[in-house]
Scaffold this active site. Structure first.
Site, short mmCIF file in Angstrom:
data_model
loop_
_atom_site.label_atom_id
_atom_site.label_comp_id
_atom_site.label_asym_id
_atom_site.label_seq_id
_atom_site.Cartn_x
_atom_site.Cartn_y
_atom_site.Cartn_z
CD GLU A 62 -3.76 11.27 3.05
OE1 GLU A 62 -3.50 10.91 1.88
OE2 GLU A 62 -3.09 10.88 4.03
CE1 TYR B 26 -5.77 8.76 2.34
CE2 TYR B 26 -6.89 7.47 4.00
CZ TYR B 26 -5.73 7.83 3.36
OH TYR B 26 -4.53 7.29 3.74
CG HIS C 161 1.42 12.43 1.54
ND1 HIS C 161 0.49 13.06 2.33
CD2 HIS C 161 0.81 11.30 1.08
CE1 HIS C 161 -0.63 12.33 2.35
NE2 HIS C 161 -0.46 11.27 1.59
CG HIS D 114 -1.97 1.08 1.10
ND1 HIS D 114 -3.18 0.91 0.43
CD2 HIS D 114 -1.95 2.37 1.50
CE1 HIS D 114 -3.85 2.04 0.45
NE2 HIS D 114 -3.13 2.95 1.10
CB ALA D 115 1.05 4.09 -2.38
CG HIS E 118 -2.25 10.59 -2.83
ND1 HIS E 118 -3.42 11.17 -2.40
CD2 HIS E 118 -1.72 9.98 -1.74
CE1 HIS E 118 -3.59 10.91 -1.11
NE2 HIS E 118 -2.57 10.19 -0.69
CD GLU E 119 1.44 7.93 -1.47
OE1 GLU E 119 1.94 8.49 -0.47
OE2 GLU E 119 0.35 7.34 -1.42
CG HIS F 173 -6.49 3.09 5.14
ND1 HIS F 173 -6.59 2.53 3.88
CD2 HIS F 173 -5.72 4.20 4.99
CE1 HIS F 173 -5.94 3.28 3.01
NE2 HIS F 173 -5.40 4.30 3.64
O1 X8Z Z 1 -4.27 5.29 1.23
C1 X8Z Z 1 -4.25 6.10 0.33
C2 X8Z Z 1 -2.91 6.60 -0.20
C3 X8Z Z 1 -1.86 6.62 0.83
S1 X8Z Z 1 -2.04 7.92 1.96
C4 X8Z Z 1 -2.44 5.70 -1.31
N1 X8Z Z 1 -5.40 6.52 -0.26
C5 X8Z Z 1 -6.71 6.02 0.16
C6 X8Z Z 1 -6.89 4.55 -0.21
O2 X8Z Z 1 -6.08 4.02 -0.96
O3 X8Z Z 1 -7.87 3.94 0.26
C7 X8Z Z 1 -5.51 7.50 -1.32
C8 X8Z Z 1 -6.96 7.53 -1.70
C9 X8Z Z 1 -7.71 6.87 -0.57
ZN ZN Z 2 -1.93 9.83 1.22
#
Ligand code: X8Z
Ligand code: ZN
Length: 602
Positions: free
Chosen positions: A401, A511, A377, A343-344, A373-374, A501
């Site tokens: 975010e 988000y 940050h 997960h990024a 997105h990254e 998450h």
């Molecule tokens: O978790 C993330 C990022 C890392 S902060 C990749 N996002 C959420 C997800 O993947 O569920 C970005 C969009 C929503």
């Molecule tokens: Zn993020």
């Protein structure tokens, strides 16, 4: 995620010094003085800095190489960081009545709610063990599919690319089954976290999480509901149109027109964004859309080229290029030889120059966005690095975010042509396609972004118990998203655990806020360059004055309440859905027309 580490830690020796500083023996009868408060805050910042760097480096070592030993190490350091953050939170309360200057007061308030998952002292080691187990269980999870063992990351890709409903249901069901064993650990984590939150004076972990927005926790809960009400009509129209198109594709037995949509048919494991079904729902005759995935592959883009392209947007605005160490130390592709957290995430390991991303980058439109997105940050982290340690953070977590996502909106046909990714700009009569692509991403996400923490708030408040976790999850999924599981669920299932998450313990309302703020930032940027065309066609690539103003907001970090930061860039002090609504207005008109003879809702 890891821009948060710095907030949370200390060393054992520093903690001893700290207790001497704030212990009752040293206090004057009138209570602690402003001077003592100042000293305490300075020492807490120093401790955070020291343990923050150690924790970040240990967490990096673990997330980029999950082994028995890195798990052991990360549990140790995370336990210490919990102890330090809890010590700081307890100690900060001693100064509640002290007359201190506003900066120290803000720092004290932030120290009181800086930790995501607190614990009572006796349970800190257990909490660290449980959270490490949950994290590894998710990231090393696998399913058996068509005679092969498929790792977590590839299950996502399967959900994006398969179209056979039986296979989609199989992958979905198997991945959700992989989450089932996490339930007991999750329940224990919630229990320990709640006990820790109570010791810090919060009703539960949910109240602690809601307290990070410069307003009372209840006011924040009301605020997200208010914003949801602004954008829900947009989601309802999108849902209605997409369901009708899926019904045409799959037939009424699989997609009945009066039911929530089957969750596995939307091109994403969690039905959180629907971009992969664009071809099924695209406005007919409008535009095939720009198939960026296909273009990136045809032009032989690599993970590095994708990230360099993202960096190029930021530097075009006047931001300094990423340091050489970013390229040496980041993990930008999935290693074949070891387990990692795919997960990024974006990191700043020393709170100075050692910024990195960790991404199992695919050559796809989605990861083109994720790269932006990254990097958002990382550029935010660098912009606020000269703030005092406690203020080195987003104005609120939604801001953090939203930065890269705001930049992503500027990836317009004009910009893609500038990058030579397309030869000619499609004319604006085709824009419904572009808007539909954006809506499948940003509008489809809104109810999911909202409900993940609505579920956790219910878990932490005790409204849901382990026996009702899964029912409660699907009640929210149905109510807000209008989706249903492809196969029957039981109370033993733990479907929330199938989303990163949840086992990862990362709050999610950020988000939802980011999806709102992203459009507010974008609209403000476009207004500031005097853009007069349709909003979705505006690109501020290369606009240095936008970069300067944007940087001024980013450089504030968390030093001021977030409405001040928002005002600095947008002129308004409220998070507000009107910018996203304005952006999608032309699509809304079209969807209303498409849906007029359909019966919407579920
Ligand atoms: O978790 C993330 C990022 C890392 S902060 C990749 N996002 C959420 C997800 O993947 O569920 C970005 C969009 C929503
Ligand atoms: Zn993020």
């Amino acid at each position: 995620m890891n821009f948060g580490f710095k907030q949370r830690l200390s060393t054992a020796t520093a903690a001893v010094a700290l207790s001497a500083l704030v212990g009752s023996c040293g206090e004057s009868p009138a209570g602690p003085t402003a001077e003592e408060a100042g000293k305490f805050v300075a020492q807490a910042e120093q401790e955070n800095q020291t343990i923050g760097e150690e924790a970040s480096r240990t967490n990096w070592a673990y997330e980029t190489n999950i082994t028995f030993d890195t798990e052991w190490l990360v549990a140790k350091v995370n336990e210490r960081w919990t102890r330090t953050a809890v010590d700081h939170a307890v100690a900060a309360k001693r100064f509640d009545q002290a007359e201190v200057d506003p900066v120290v007061r803000r720092k004290l308030e932030m120290l009181k709610q800086a930790i995501t998952l607190p614990a009572p002292s006796a349970a800190m080691a257990e909490l660290a063990a449980v959270t490490t187990r949950l994290s590894s269980a998710y990231s090393t999870g696998k399913i058996e599919f068509e005679g092969r063992t498929v790792p977590q990351h590839e299950t996502e890709v399967l959900m994006e690319t398969l179209r056979d409903p039986a296979k989609l249901s199989e992958v979905w069901t198997k991945w959700h089954a992989a989450a089932k064993p996490m339930k007991a650990d999750y329940a224990r984590m919630a229990e320990i976290g709640n006990a820790g939150a109570k010791e810090l004076g919060f009703a539960d972990v949910g109240a602690l999480w809601r307290s990070g927005y410069d307003m009372p926790p209840d006011a924040f809960a009301a605020e997200v509901d208010r914003i949801w009400a602004q954008v829900k009509p947009l989601y309802d129209q999108l849902h209605c149109h997409v369901r009708a198109k899926l019904n045409e594709e799959y037939g009424a037995a699989i997609v009945p027109l009066d039911q929530p949509i089957r969750a596995d048919l939307l091109g994403n494991m969690w039905a959180q964004q629907w971009t992969e079904v664009f071809d099924l729902v695209a406005p007919s005759g409008a535009d095939p859309g720009i198939d960026l995935t296909k273009i990136l592959k045809a032009k032989s883009y690599t993970p590095e080229k994708i990230i360099r392209t993202g960096e190029g947007f930021f530097t075009s605005l006047g931001f300094a290029p990423l340091p050489a160490t970013f390229w040496e130390r980041s993990l930008i592709a999935k290693p074949a030889d070891r387990e990692v957290v795919c997960h990024a995430s974006a990191w700043n390991l020393d709170d100075r120059e050692d910024v990195r991303v960790k991404m199992c980058t695919e050559i796809s439109a989605t990861d083109f966005q994720t790269a932006h997105h990254e990097l958002g940050h990382n550029f935010y982290q660098r912009a606020y690095r000269d703030q005092p340690q406690i203020f080195r953070n987003g104005a609120n977590d939604g801001f953090h975010e939203a930065i890269g996502d705001m930049i992503s909106l500027s990836i317009t046909p004009t910009y893609l042509k500038q990058l030579a990714l397309i030869d000619a700009e499609p004319d604006s009569s085709k824009d419904l396609g572009l808007l539909m692509q954006r809506a499948l991403e940003g509008v489809a996400f809104l109810p999911f972004g909202l409900l993940v923490d609505k579920w956790r708030w219910q878990v932490f408040s005790g409204q849901l118990t382990p026996a009702t976790y899964n029912d409660g999850w699907w009640k929210l999924r149905t109510e807000y998203q209008g989706i249903r599981p492809p196969v029957a669920r039981t109370a033993d299932d733990f479907d929330p655990g199938a989303k990163y998450h949840i086992p990862g313990g990362t709050p999610y309302m950020r988000y939802f806020l980011a999806r709102i703020l992203q459009f507010q930032f974008y609209k403000a940027a476009c207004d500031s360059i005097g853009w007069k065309g349709p909003l979705h066609r505006c690109s501020f690539y290369g606009e240095k004055q936008v970069g300067e103003k944007f940087n001024a907001m980013l450089a504030m970090g968390a030093s001021k309440p977030w409405p001040d930061a928002l005002e600095a860039f947008t002129g308004t002090r409220q998070m507000d859905g009107s910018a996203i609504v304005a952006y999608f207005e032309p699509l809304m008109v079209w969807m209303r027309d498409q849906n007029k003879a359909r019966s919407c809702g579920w």
